[in-house]
Design a protein around this motif. Structure first.
Motif, PDB file in Angstrom:
ATOM      1  N   PHE A 523      22.789  39.175  50.204  1.00  0.00           N
ATOM      2  CA  PHE A 523      23.951  39.028  49.612  1.00  0.00           C
ATOM      3  C   PHE A 523      24.087  37.799  49.014  1.00  0.00           C
ATOM      4  CE2 PHE A 523      24.758  42.696  52.531  1.00  0.00           C
ATOM      5  CZ  PHE A 523      24.587  43.591  51.743  1.00  0.00           C
ATOM      6  N   VAL A 524      24.918  37.278  47.945  1.00  0.00           N
ATOM      7  CA  VAL A 524      25.369  36.063  47.604  1.00  0.00           C
ATOM      8  C   VAL A 524      26.928  35.979  47.479  1.00  0.00           C
ATOM      9  CG1 VAL A 524      25.271  34.354  45.778  1.00  0.00           C
ATOM     10  CG2 VAL A 524      23.339  35.537  46.347  1.00  0.00           C
ATOM     11  N   PHE A 525      27.617  35.246  48.140  1.00  0.00           N
ATOM     12  CA  PHE A 525      29.069  35.162  48.216  1.00  0.00           C
ATOM     13  C   PHE A 525      29.516  33.871  47.180  1.00  0.00           C
ATOM     14  CE2 PHE A 525      27.898  37.392  52.050  1.00  0.00           C
ATOM     15  CZ  PHE A 525      28.725  38.480  51.917  1.00  0.00           C
ATOM     16  N   VAL A 526      30.084  33.754  46.033  1.00  0.00           N
ATOM     17  CA  VAL A 526      30.258  32.996  45.116  1.00  0.00           C
ATOM     18  C   VAL A 526      31.774  32.767  45.261  1.00  0.00           C
ATOM     19  CG1 VAL A 526      30.490  32.286  42.865  1.00  0.00           C
ATOM     20  CG2 VAL A 526      28.558  33.504  43.614  1.00  0.00           C
ATOM     21  N   PRO A 527      32.107  31.607  45.530  1.00  0.00           N
ATOM     22  CA  PRO A 527      33.816  31.430  45.735  1.00  0.00           C
ATOM     23  C   PRO A 527      34.435  31.737  44.383  1.00  0.00           C
ATOM     24  CG  PRO A 527      32.547  29.408  46.365  1.00  0.00           C
ATOM     25  CD  PRO A 527      31.437  30.361  45.889  1.00  0.00           C
ATOM     26  N   ALA A 528      35.645  32.253  44.508  1.00  0.00           N
ATOM     27  CA  ALA A 528      36.277  32.801  43.587  1.00  0.00           C
ATOM     28  C   ALA A 528      37.786  32.535  43.601  1.00  0.00           C
ATOM     29  CB  ALA A 528      36.424  34.546  43.498  1.00  0.00           C
ATOM     30  N   PRO A 529      38.594  32.396  42.460  1.00  0.00           N
ATOM     31  CA  PRO A 529      40.055  31.972  42.466  1.00  0.00           C
ATOM     32  C   PRO A 529      40.780  33.220  43.233  1.00  0.00           C
ATOM     33  CG  PRO A 529      39.297  32.714  40.337  1.00  0.00           C
ATOM     34  CD  PRO A 529      38.113  32.639  41.072  1.00  0.00           C
ATOM     35  N   LYS A 530      41.922  32.926  43.551  1.00  0.00           N
ATOM     36  CA  LYS A 530      42.847  33.934  44.376  1.00  0.00           C
ATOM     37  C   LYS A 530      43.135  34.943  43.268  1.00  0.00           C
ATOM     38  CE  LYS A 530      44.524  30.986  47.999  1.00  0.00           C
ATOM     39  NZ  LYS A 530      45.795  30.503  48.802  1.00  0.00           N
ATOM     40  N   SER A 531      43.481  34.481  41.929  1.00  0.00           N
ATOM     41  CA  SER A 531      43.689  35.385  40.952  1.00  0.00           C
ATOM     42  C   SER A 531      42.556  36.347  40.697  1.00  0.00           C
ATOM     43  CB  SER A 531      44.143  34.823  39.604  1.00  0.00           C
ATOM     44  OG  SER A 531      44.325  35.881  38.586  1.00  0.00           O
ATOM     45  N   THR A 532      43.082  37.506  40.614  1.00  0.00           N
ATOM     46  CA  THR A 532      41.706  38.748  40.543  1.00  0.00           C
ATOM     47  C   THR A 532      41.452  39.143  38.900  1.00  0.00           C
ATOM     48  OG1 THR A 532      43.580  40.601  40.644  1.00  0.00           O
ATOM     49  CG2 THR A 532      42.393  39.809  42.898  1.00  0.00           C
ATOM     50  N   ASP A 533      42.324  38.165  38.193  1.00  0.00           N
ATOM     51  CA  ASP A 533      42.068  38.719  36.556  1.00  0.00           C
ATOM     52  C   ASP A 533      41.024  38.194  36.197  1.00  0.00           C
ATOM     53  OD1 ASP A 533      44.586  39.667  36.628  1.00  0.00           O
ATOM     54  OD2 ASP A 533      45.625  37.860  35.817  1.00  0.00           O
ATOM     55  N   GLY A 534      40.341  38.834  35.266  1.00  0.00           N
ATOM     56  CA  GLY A 534      38.953  38.549  34.609  1.00  0.00           C
ATOM     57  C   GLY A 534      37.784  38.477  35.431  1.00  0.00           C
ATOM     58  N   GLY A 535      37.744  38.993  36.729  1.00  0.00           N
ATOM     59  CA  GLY A 535      36.541  38.834  37.615  1.00  0.00           C
ATOM     60  C   GLY A 535      35.401  39.401  37.051  1.00  0.00           C
ATOM     61  N   GLU A 536      35.417  40.478  36.167  1.00  0.00           N
ATOM     62  CA  GLU A 536      34.032  41.243  35.710  1.00  0.00           C
ATOM     63  C   GLU A 536      33.559  40.151  34.812  1.00  0.00           C
ATOM     64  OE1 GLU A 536      32.761  45.393  33.384  1.00  0.00           O
ATOM     65  OE2 GLU A 536      34.715  45.127  34.370  1.00  0.00           O
TER      66      GLU A 536
END
Length: 617
Positions: A523-536
Motif C-alpha cells: 500500500f502507498v499512502f499519498v498525502p491528500a488535501p482535506k477537500s475531497t473534490d477531484g480526488g479521482e
C-alpha cells in the motif's frame, strides 16, 4: 454521404462545441443577473459562486485548447541522400496516387505508419507534409508489403484527409480538456459530455470511411495480395513488438539497465521466433467493428480489399531494409533521438540479460532473506540463515509466508521451488553459473560449459532437516558457496510492482487524509488535501506521471510482507487495521462518499481478506 462532406460535418460539430461553451457562458451571465435582480445577500452570492465555478471549468478547458498547438514532429529524419530508393518509391507512389509527395520522411519507434500536414486557413492552404514510417515495419516487412502501407498513407493525402488535422487536433483537445475538468455533478458538464459522445460517433465514422478509401489506394498501387499481406502482418509485428518489450526489455529497464541496441534487438527476435509468428499468422483477424472504433476491423478491411478490382503488379519480395541501406546505423541514430536511458547502465544484449536476470533473482531472494532475518532475530540474513531455520525445524514458519493457504507443516515441503531459486542465486554469486541470453527462448541458467543448471533435486534435499547436510555436500561439490547468497535490499521496495487500483481520500490512523494506491506488493499512502473534490483526477494524474517503484520510494509505503495480519472492523466502506510484524498498527478507513478508481474498493477488500487469512494460519 461523401467522405469529404462527412469531414466537413465533423469540423462544423467541433465549431459547435466552442459555440456551446459561449452559449453556456451567456446563460450563466443571464442567470446571475436575474438572481441579483430578485435576491440579495449571502444566498445570492453563494448561488452566483456555484454558477461561476460550474462554467469556469468548461471555459478553462476551451481556453487551453484554443491556445494549444500540435506538438513538434518526432522521429528521425531520413534524407534522400541516406535512402535514395526509399524516396524513389515514395515519390513514385505519390505520383501514381495523384498527390504531392511528402517533404519529410521520418523513422519512428512504432508499429505504424502515418502522415501529417501543416496547413493554414482551415486546411485551404497546404503546408509541410511528413510521412512517418515505423522502424519495426522496415525491419520486418518485404518491399511489397511496405509499398502497400506507404500507398495507404499517401492515399490519405490524395483524399485530403490531412487538411483539417490541425483544426481537428484543437477540437479534440478542447473536448478532452473540458470534459476532464467538469465534475460528475456539474450540469454544464452533462451537456458537454453528451455532445462529446455525439461528436465521437460522427468523427469515428468519418475516420473509418477514410481508412477504407486509403485501403483502395493501397490495393490499386501495390496489388491485392500485397495489401492483404501487409494488413495481416501488422498485428503479428505488433504482438512481436509487445513481446520484445515485455519479456526482453521491461524487467531490466526497471532494474536500472538498458540494452545497447534497442531496435537491432527487435530485428533479431523477429528472425528467431519464426514458429510463434507463423502460428499468429494462421489466426483469422476479427471482422467486428464498433461504432466507437476509429478504424474498421482488420477482417472488414481485408474483405473490402479482396473485393476491389485486381490489377497485375510485379512482385518484389526483397526485405524492406534494402530501401534503407544503413538500417543498423539508422536504428542507432533513432535510438539516440527517441530513447532516454537516464542513469541506467547500458550493456550489450548478453550482459544486459545476465545482469537483469541476476538482479531479478536477487530481489526474489531478498524477499525471503528479509523474512528469515525477522524470524531468526538477526539484522540481516542470507541462504546460510535460511539453512539454519531448516536445521532448527522452523522452515514451516518461513514458508507459510510464501505459500498462501498451506498449513505450516505442509508449507516446508512446498518451499522447494523457492529454495531452488535461492540455490541458483548462490551458484551465480559463486561464479559457477550464469544467465544465457537467447532470442528464440527464455533466458536460462547455465554452467561454465554452457550446459543447463538444474538444482531441483538439491533444493528438495535442502528443505528437510534430515537431508540438509547432503544438500550442503552436493553444493560444495559444484563449487557453490552458501554464504555468497545474502541480502542486498534490506528493506522492501515497490520495484517490479504493478498498480492494482486507487482510492482517493481515505483516512489513515483515524485522522490523516491520504490517497491510497494499491500496488501488487503493498500500500502507498499519498498525502491528500482535506477537500475531497477531484480526488479521482488527482490520483489519475499521479499514476500517469509516476512509476509504482517511485511512488513507493517517495511516499509512505507499507509492503504486504511487513503485515502480520489484518483486522477488518467493517467491510463496506472498509474500516480495517493493518497489524505489522514490528508491533505497529496502521488504520485504513474508506469514506462513504469518496471517489474510487474502477472497482478499487473490491480489490482492497480482496487484498485485506487475503492478508487476514495469511495471518490466521
Amino acid at each position: 454521404m461523401p467522405t469529404a462532406l462527412r469531414a466537413v460535418v465533423s469540423v462544423v460539430m467541433l465549431a459547435g462545441f466552442y459555440l456551446l461553451g459561449l452559449l453556456q457562458l451567456a446563460l450563466v451571465g443571464w442567470l446571475i443577473f436575474e438572481i441579483w435582480q430578485h435576491a440579495h445577500g449571502v444566498g445570492a452570492a453563494k448561488l452566483s459562486y456555484l454558477l461561476i465555478a460550474a462554467v469556469a471549468a468548461v471555459l478553462a478547458g476551451l481556453w487551453r485548447a484554443v491556445r494549444a498547438r500540435p506538438g513538434h514532429p518526432h522521429g528521425l529524419i531520413v534524407t534522400p541522400e541516406q535512402a535514395p530508393e526509399l524516396w524513389q518509391q515514395v515519390r513514385g507512389l505519390a505520383a501514381e496516387v495523384g498527390t504531392r509527395a511528402p517533404d519529410e520522411i521520418r523513422l519512428v519507434p512504432e508499429v505504424n505508419a502515418a502522415v501529417s500536414e501543416d496547413t493554414r486557413l482551415l486546411g485551404l492552404i497546404g503546408g509541410t507534409r511528413r510521412l512517418y514510417i515505423g522502424m519495426p515495419l522496415l525491419q520486418t516487412f518485404d518491399v511489397d508489403q511496405l509499398r502497400a502501407v506507404l500507398a495507404h498513407e499517401l492515399g490519405h493525402y490524395s483524399g485530403a484527409h490531412t487538411r483539417l488535422s490541425a483544426v481537428t487536433y484543437r477540437g479534440r483537445l478542447a473536448m478532452h480538456e473540458t470534459l476532464d475538468r467538469v465534475g460528475r455533478w456539474n450540469v454544464f458538464g452533462w451537456v458537454f459530455k453528451a455532445y462529446g459522445w455525439l461528436y465521437q460517433l460522427v468523427s469515428n465514422a468519418v475516420a473509418r470511411r477514410q481508412e477504407l478509401e486509403a485501403d483502395l489506394a493501397s490495393v490499386r498501387l501495390a496489388g491485392v495480395d500485397a495489401a492483404v499481406s501487409a494488413m495481416r502482418e501488422l498485428p503479428v509485428v505488433d504482438a512481436a513488438w509487445d513481446l520484445y518489450f515485455g519479456r526482453y526489455i521491461a524487467y531490466g529497464w526497471e532494474l536500472g539497465y538498458a540494452p545497447d541496441d534497442v531496435f537491432g534487438g527487435f530485428a533479431q527476435l523477429y528472425r528467431a521466433r519464426t514458429d510463434e509468428l507463423a502460428r499468429m499468422r494462421d489466426r483469422e483477424p476479427s471482422d467486428e467493428t464498433s461504432r466507437w472504433d476509429s478504424h474498421p476491423a482488420i477482417g472488414e478491411r481485408i474483405a473490402a480489399m479482396r473485393g476491389a478490382p485486381r490489377t497485375p503488379h510485379a512482385v518484389d519480395a526483397r526485405p524492406a531494409t534494402v530501401l534503407l541501406p544503413a538500417v543498423e546505423a539508422a536504428g542507432m541514430a533513432l535510438q539516440h533521438e527517441v530513447v532516454d536511458f537516464g542513469t541506467r547502465t547500458v550493456l550489450p544484449w548478453a550482459d544486459f540479460t545476465a545482469a537483469s536476470m541476476t538482479m531479478m533473482m536477487q530481489h526474489r531472494a531478498d524477499r525471503v532473506f528479509r523474512s528469515a532475518a525477522r524470524l531468526a532475530g538477526v539484522p540481516q540474513a542470507g541462504l546460510a540463515e535460511v539453512f539454519a531455520l531448516v536445521e532448527a525445524g522452523r522452515l514451516g514458519e518461513l514458508a507459510a509466508e510464501f505459500l498462501p493457504g498451506s498449513p505450516r507443516h505442509e508449507a516446508a515441503a512446498g518451499f522447494a521451488g523457492v529454495m531452488d531459486d535461492l540455490l541458483g542465486l548462490a551458484a551465480v554469486r559463486s561464479g559457477t553459473a550464469r544467465w544465457q541470453h537467447s532470442w528464440s527462448r527464455p533466458a536460462r541458467l547455465v554452467d561454465r560449459d554452457g550446459e543447463g543448471v538444474d538444482l531441483t533435486e538439491i533444493a528438495k534435499l535442502a528443505v528437510a532437516p534430515e537431508t540438509l547436510d547432503e544438500a550442503r555436500a552436493r553444493l560444495a561439490e559444484r563449487g557453490v558457496r552458501v554464504e555468497n547468497a545474502t541480502v542486498v535490499q534490506t528493506r522492501a521496495t515497490g520495484q517490479g510492482a504493478a498498480v492494482l487500483g486507487a482510492l482517493p481520500n481515505v483516512k489513515v490512523d483515524g485522522a490523516a487524509h491520504a490517497d491510497l494506491i494499491l500496488l501488487s506488493k503493498g500500500f502507498v499512502f499519498v498525502p491528500a488535501p482535506k477537500s475531497t473534490d477531484g480526488g479521482e483526477k488527482r490520483v489519475a494524474a499521479l499514476l500517469s506521471a509516476t512509476a509504482p517503484a517511485e511512488l513507493a520510494a517517495r511516499y509512505r509505503y507499507v509492503a504486504f510482507e511487513e503485515i502480520a495480519t489484518v483486522r477488518i472492523d467493517r467491510e463496506v466502506p472498509v474500516n480495517a487495521a493493518l497489524l505489522l510484524h514490528d508491533g505497529r498498527t496502521v488504520g485504513v478507513q474508506e469514506r462513504w462518499t469518496a471517489d474510487k478508481v474502477g472497482k478499487s474498493d473490491d480489490v482492497l477488500r480482496e487484498i485485506l481478506t487475503g492478508l487476514r487469512v495469511r495471518g490466521d494460519r
